[in-house]
Design a protein around this motif. Structure first.
Motif, PDB file in Angstrom:
ATOM      1  N   VAL A 189       0.835  -1.208   0.000  1.00 45.85           N
ATOM      2  CA  VAL A 189       0.000   0.000   0.000  1.00 45.85           C
ATOM      3  C   VAL A 189       0.866   1.252   0.000  1.00 45.85           C
ATOM      4  CG1 VAL A 189      -1.709   1.332   1.305  1.00 45.85           C
ATOM      5  CG2 VAL A 189      -1.963  -1.152   1.077  1.00 45.85           C
ATOM      6  N   ARG A 190       1.918   1.215   0.789  1.00 46.09           N
ATOM      7  CA  ARG A 190       2.808   2.372   0.881  1.00 46.09           C
ATOM      8  C   ARG A 190       3.426   2.690  -0.467  1.00 46.09           C
ATOM      9  NH1 ARG A 190       7.642   1.676   5.073  1.00 46.09           N
ATOM     10  NH2 ARG A 190       8.347   0.301   3.415  1.00 46.09           N
ATOM     11  N   ASN A 191       3.891   1.661  -1.188  1.00 43.17           N
ATOM     12  CA  ASN A 191       4.502   1.892  -2.495  1.00 43.17           C
ATOM     13  C   ASN A 191       3.480   2.407  -3.507  1.00 43.17           C
ATOM     14  OD1 ASN A 191       6.947   1.076  -1.528  1.00 43.17           O
ATOM     15  ND2 ASN A 191       7.007  -0.864  -2.628  1.00 43.17           N
ATOM     16  N   ILE A 192       2.283   1.820  -3.518  1.00 45.18           N
ATOM     17  CA  ILE A 192       1.260   2.279  -4.457  1.00 45.18           C
ATOM     18  C   ILE A 192       0.924   3.740  -4.210  1.00 45.18           C
ATOM     19  CG2 ILE A 192      -1.163   2.016  -5.152  1.00 45.18           C
ATOM     20  CD1 ILE A 192      -0.844  -0.986  -4.650  1.00 45.18           C
ATOM     21  N   ARG A 193       0.812   4.107  -2.958  1.00 41.29           N
ATOM     22  CA  ARG A 193       0.529   5.513  -2.631  1.00 41.29           C
ATOM     23  C   ARG A 193       1.616   6.420  -3.183  1.00 41.29           C
ATOM     24  NH1 ARG A 193      -0.804   6.047   3.666  1.00 41.29           N
ATOM     25  NH2 ARG A 193      -1.030   8.218   3.026  1.00 41.29           N
ATOM     26  N   ARG A 194       2.860   5.999  -3.065  1.00 36.68           N
ATOM     27  CA  ARG A 194       3.966   6.831  -3.545  1.00 36.68           C
ATOM     28  C   ARG A 194       3.992   6.871  -5.066  1.00 36.68           C
ATOM     29  NH1 ARG A 194       6.083  11.355  -2.692  1.00 36.68           N
ATOM     30  NH2 ARG A 194       8.288  11.488  -2.173  1.00 36.68           N
ATOM     31  N   TYR A 195       3.799   5.720  -5.712  1.00 36.64           N
ATOM     32  CA  TYR A 195       3.735   5.718  -7.167  1.00 36.64           C
ATOM     33  C   TYR A 195       2.594   6.604  -7.652  1.00 36.64           C
ATOM     34  CZ  TYR A 195       6.801   1.586  -7.011  1.00 36.64           C
ATOM     35  OH  TYR A 195       7.834   0.725  -6.794  1.00 36.64           O
ATOM     36  N   TYR A 196       1.485   6.517  -6.960  1.00 36.50           N
ATOM     37  CA  TYR A 196       0.323   7.333  -7.340  1.00 36.50           C
ATOM     38  C   TYR A 196       0.635   8.818  -7.202  1.00 36.50           C
ATOM     39  CZ  TYR A 196      -4.338   9.388  -7.069  1.00 36.50           C
ATOM     40  OH  TYR A 196      -5.439  10.174  -7.263  1.00 36.50           O
ATOM     41  N   GLU A 197       1.338   9.188  -6.124  1.00 34.14           N
ATOM     42  CA  GLU A 197       1.721  10.590  -5.941  1.00 34.14           C
ATOM     43  C   GLU A 197       2.603  11.062  -7.082  1.00 34.14           C
ATOM     44  OE1 GLU A 197       3.546  10.828  -2.166  1.00 34.14           O
ATOM     45  OE2 GLU A 197       1.679  10.692  -1.042  1.00 34.14           O
ATOM     46  N   ILE A 198       3.538  10.206  -7.498  1.00 32.19           N
ATOM     47  CA  ILE A 198       4.427  10.590  -8.602  1.00 32.19           C
ATOM     48  C   ILE A 198       3.620  10.799  -9.875  1.00 32.19           C
ATOM     49  CG2 ILE A 198       6.385   9.889 -10.019  1.00 32.19           C
ATOM     50  CD1 ILE A 198       7.252   8.110  -7.650  1.00 32.19           C
ATOM     51  N   LEU A 199       2.749   9.852 -10.180  1.00 32.91           N
ATOM     52  CA  LEU A 199       1.932   9.969 -11.386  1.00 32.91           C
ATOM     53  C   LEU A 199       1.050  11.205 -11.338  1.00 32.91           C
ATOM     54  CD1 LEU A 199       0.898   6.231 -11.818  1.00 32.91           C
ATOM     55  CD2 LEU A 199       2.419   7.531 -13.312  1.00 32.91           C
ATOM     56  N   THR A 200       0.478  11.482 -10.172  1.00 38.81           N
ATOM     57  CA  THR A 200      -0.372  12.665 -10.016  1.00 38.81           C
ATOM     58  C   THR A 200       0.438  13.941 -10.185  1.00 38.81           C
ATOM     59  OG1 THR A 200      -1.843  11.467  -8.517  1.00 38.81           O
ATOM     60  CG2 THR A 200      -1.964  13.857  -8.464  1.00 38.81           C
ATOM     61  N   TYR A 201       1.623  13.962  -9.599  1.00 37.16           N
ATOM     62  CA  TYR A 201       2.493  15.139  -9.674  1.00 37.16           C
ATOM     63  C   TYR A 201       2.936  15.380 -11.118  1.00 37.16           C
ATOM     64  CZ  TYR A 201       5.688  18.453  -7.386  1.00 37.16           C
ATOM     65  OH  TYR A 201       6.317  19.578  -6.938  1.00 37.16           O
ATOM     66  N   VAL A 202       3.320  14.308 -11.795  1.00 37.81           N
ATOM     67  CA  VAL A 202       3.746  14.443 -13.189  1.00 37.81           C
ATOM     68  C   VAL A 202       2.574  14.897 -14.053  1.00 37.81           C
ATOM     69  CG1 VAL A 202       4.559  13.167 -15.205  1.00 37.81           C
ATOM     70  CG2 VAL A 202       5.621  12.783 -12.983  1.00 37.81           C
ATOM     71  N   ASP A 203       1.408  14.300 -13.813  1.00 43.42           N
ATOM     72  CA  ASP A 203       0.227  14.656 -14.595  1.00 43.42           C
ATOM     73  C   ASP A 203      -0.158  16.115 -14.362  1.00 43.42           C
ATOM     74  OD1 ASP A 203      -1.858  13.704 -16.385  1.00 43.42           O
ATOM     75  OD2 ASP A 203      -3.234  13.990 -14.714  1.00 43.42           O
ATOM     76  N   ARG A 204      -0.020  16.578 -13.116  1.00 46.76           N
ATOM     77  CA  ARG A 204      -0.407  17.948 -12.788  1.00 46.76           C
ATOM     78  C   ARG A 204       0.621  18.952 -13.293  1.00 46.76           C
ATOM     79  NH1 ARG A 204      -0.223  17.463  -7.613  1.00 46.76           N
ATOM     80  NH2 ARG A 204       1.809  18.433  -7.364  1.00 46.76           N
ATOM     81  N   SER A 205       1.855  18.572 -13.286  1.00 47.92           N
ATOM     82  CA  SER A 205       2.935  19.499 -13.659  1.00 47.92           C
ATOM     83  C   SER A 205       3.664  18.978 -14.884  1.00 47.92           C
ATOM     84  CB  SER A 205       3.907  19.662 -12.487  1.00 47.92           C
ATOM     85  OG  SER A 205       3.220  19.989 -11.313  1.00 47.92           O
ATOM     86  N   GLN A 206       2.920  18.665 -15.922  1.00 49.63           N
ATOM     87  CA  GLN A 206       3.472  17.991 -17.087  1.00 49.63           C
ATOM     88  C   GLN A 206       4.631  18.764 -17.705  1.00 49.63           C
ATOM     89  OE1 GLN A 206       2.341  15.006 -17.805  1.00 49.63           O
ATOM     90  NE2 GLN A 206       3.716  14.637 -19.506  1.00 49.63           N
ATOM     91  N   GLN A 207       4.504  20.051 -17.822  1.00 49.73           N
ATOM     92  CA  GLN A 207       5.554  20.825 -18.479  1.00 49.73           C
ATOM     93  C   GLN A 207       6.853  20.770 -17.696  1.00 49.73           C
ATOM     94  OE1 GLN A 207       4.055  24.775 -19.107  1.00 49.73           O
ATOM     95  NE2 GLN A 207       2.848  24.176 -20.889  1.00 49.73           N
ATOM     96  N   GLN A 208       6.735  20.798 -16.358  1.00 48.52           N
ATOM     97  CA  GLN A 208       7.951  20.844 -15.548  1.00 48.52           C
ATOM     98  C   GLN A 208       8.612  19.485 -15.430  1.00 48.52           C
ATOM     99  OE1 GLN A 208       7.379  22.500 -11.663  1.00 48.52           O
ATOM    100  NE2 GLN A 208       9.555  22.589 -11.219  1.00 48.52           N
ATOM    101  N   TYR A 209       7.784  18.422 -15.402  1.00 52.46           N
ATOM    102  CA  TYR A 209       8.331  17.109 -15.129  1.00 52.46           C
ATOM    103  C   TYR A 209       8.188  16.123 -16.281  1.00 52.46           C
ATOM    104  CZ  TYR A 209       8.644  18.715 -10.363  1.00 52.46           C
ATOM    105  OH  TYR A 209       8.958  19.424  -9.250  1.00 52.46           O
TER     106      TYR A 209
END
Length: 488
Positions: A443-463
């Motif tokens: 669960v901990r890893n999925i949460r972190r992977y999800y955060e990365i995907l969300t962050y990349v999706d939200r900040s596509q130009q930067q990341y």
């Protein structure tokens, strides 16, 4: 016929019009000087005006709207005052300080409590800020100030991390660095990783939040003593708003709410190693695009966020549609043969069937959980059951009750799950032994992977190109950074 207006009346009318025009012109600047009683002014106008920064540790737009550690505190404080909240997030850290002195009600931007700053008063401390030196992976390990000689170091001016460097410079006069108020932590880390800087000084919690995006940056050593994060208020606005904020924060501390917010936003352990992070980011660009449409379709059919399903798929197989485990689970979502049959999946190695079946199975588990489990706790327990099985999850919930925890809170259940590996505990359960530590990590890893995907999706130009950042920002270092030279 109306009587003609006298010359004196015409004069008074023109004067009134002129005064009205001046008043209307000055209206936008009515808060340029804070009122003597800022708390009363906030309540009269019915909104709280906050100056902040757009950063992942302070305030940003999340998948459900505005979020961030300090944003949640601001919103709760506005609710406490029974007023609405207005934000200006266009600032860098020093412009927050300068603007709060003149207008607005408070500044919330990872500000270090500094009673020496003129024109400001601060709230009580709400969080420790530990400056830490980070450096580019591949350099000789930098574990003490003696290792800083000759390194190009960057930091954010006005953040408090720069003050930690100044205090260190008094002991090590040969130390120099570059600083700017206009960069943010992610920019510093990207420059370190790309080689435009050798190292940077940021706060430890900022590095932990951002490190997964920059696996080429290594943690060095803490610099100085921790500082305290606080809110800033204009000194000319009186003490009542600051005192009310202190009462509010003290109440949150007493109720445990403040600790819960800190845990939720900054409580991630360093459980993803750098090599794993690099592999994930590579797969994000190389593998995920082949399956994004399938994850989106499965999300529409089951009500989950597609990025959550993608994170679960990565944890299961690294997005490998032909993955097979020694225990016989197969496919991108690693379905067992019985589960595949239950979900109507004929070919577990077909990515479309696997993703659809895995998403429906997660929905099936989540719907079967007791109604008393709500919100994110329900989602986390469903993911744990996807890994370990519902029966073992229910056993862990019973152990949680025995330990006087709350069986409806994931925070408590995750403490009980590893006990299923111990005979003294699993011998009392219905379903017996389980490798209960695995679903906690799962669960901990999925949460972190999800955060990365969300962050990349939200900040596509930067990341968008995490492993291949361009060098344009590095070309203007002379304009962006001020150089603080060694004093010897």
């Amino acid at each position: 016929m109306p009587k003609p207006m006298s010359r004196q009346a015409q004069y008074h009318l023109r004067l009134a019009a002129l005064l009205l025009g001046v008043m209307l012109f000055l209206l936008p600047y009515r808060h340029f000087t804070p009122p003597d009683d800022l708390l009363e002014a906030v309540r009269e106008r019915d909104f709280l005006s906050v100056h902040t920064r757009n950063t992942p540790t302070t305030y940003y737009e999340g998948r459900h709207g505005p979020t961030g550690f300090e944003y949640e505190l601001m919103r709760r404080f506005a609710d406490h005052l029974e007023v609405s909240l207005t934000l200006d997030a266009s600032h860098h850290i020093m412009s927050v300080i300068d603007t709060v002195r003149r207008e607005g009600d408070l500044g919330a931007a990872t500000l270090p409590l500094d009673p020496t700053l003129e024109g400001l008063i601060f709230s009580r401390a709400m969080f420790d800020l530990q400056p830490v030196l980070v450096y580019r992976r591949g350099l000789p390990p930098v574990k003490s100030p003696e290792g800083l000689a000759g390194l190009e170091i960057g930091t954010i001016r006005g953040s408090g991390a720069d003050q930690a460097l100044r205090e260190l410079q008094a002991e090590f006069p040969e130390l120099g660095w570059r600083e700017s108020p206009e960069v943010e932590v992610a920019e510093l880390l990207s420059r370190v990783e790309s080689g435009n800087l050798d190292a940077a000084v940021v706060y430890d919690h900022q590095f932990r939040i951002n490190r997964i995006f920059f696996p080429g940056v290594e943690r060095g050593f803490p610099i100085g003593e921790p500082l305290s994060m606080a809110w800033a208020f204009p000194a000319l606005g009186g003490l009542r708003l600051q005192q009310e904020a202190n009462r509010f924060l003290e109440q949150l501390q007493h109720e445990g709410v403040l600790d819960d917010l800190v845990e939720r936003h900054f409580g991630h352990d360093d459980y993803l190693e750098y090599v794993g992070a690099r592999v994930f980011i590579a797969h994000l660009h190389e593998r995920l695009p082949d399956y994004t449409a399938l994850f989106r379709e499965a999300a529409r059919n089951t009500g989950f966020d597609w990025k959550l399903l993608a994170a679960l798929g990565y944890q299961e197989s690294h997005w490998d549609p032909e993955a097979t485990s020694p225990t016989g689970v197969r496919g991108l979502m690693m379905l067992t043969l019985p589960t595949a049959g239950e979900m109507g999946v004929d070919d577990r190695l077909d990515p479309a069937q696997s993703i659809d079946g895995g998403a429906r199975y997660l929905r099936h588990i989540k719907d079967r959980l007791p109604d008393s489990i709500q919100g994110e706790d329900r989602l986390f327990m469903a993911m744990a059951a996807y890994n370990v099985g519902l029966g073992h999850l229910y056993d862990a919930r019973r152990i949680t009750e025995q330990l006087y925890g709350d069986p409806d809170r994931w925070k408590d259940v995750r403490e009980a799950l590893p006990l299923l590996q111990k005979r003294e505990w699993h011998s009392q359960t219905r379903h017996g032994y389980a490798r209960g530590g695995e679903p906690v990590i799962y669960v901990r890893n999925i949460r972190r992977y999800y955060e990365i995907l969300t962050y990349v999706d939200r900040s596509q130009q930067q990341y968008l190109q995490l492993n291949d950042l361009n060098g344009e920002a590095a070309d203007d270092d002379g304009l962006l950074f001020d150089i603080v030279p060694p004093i010897r």
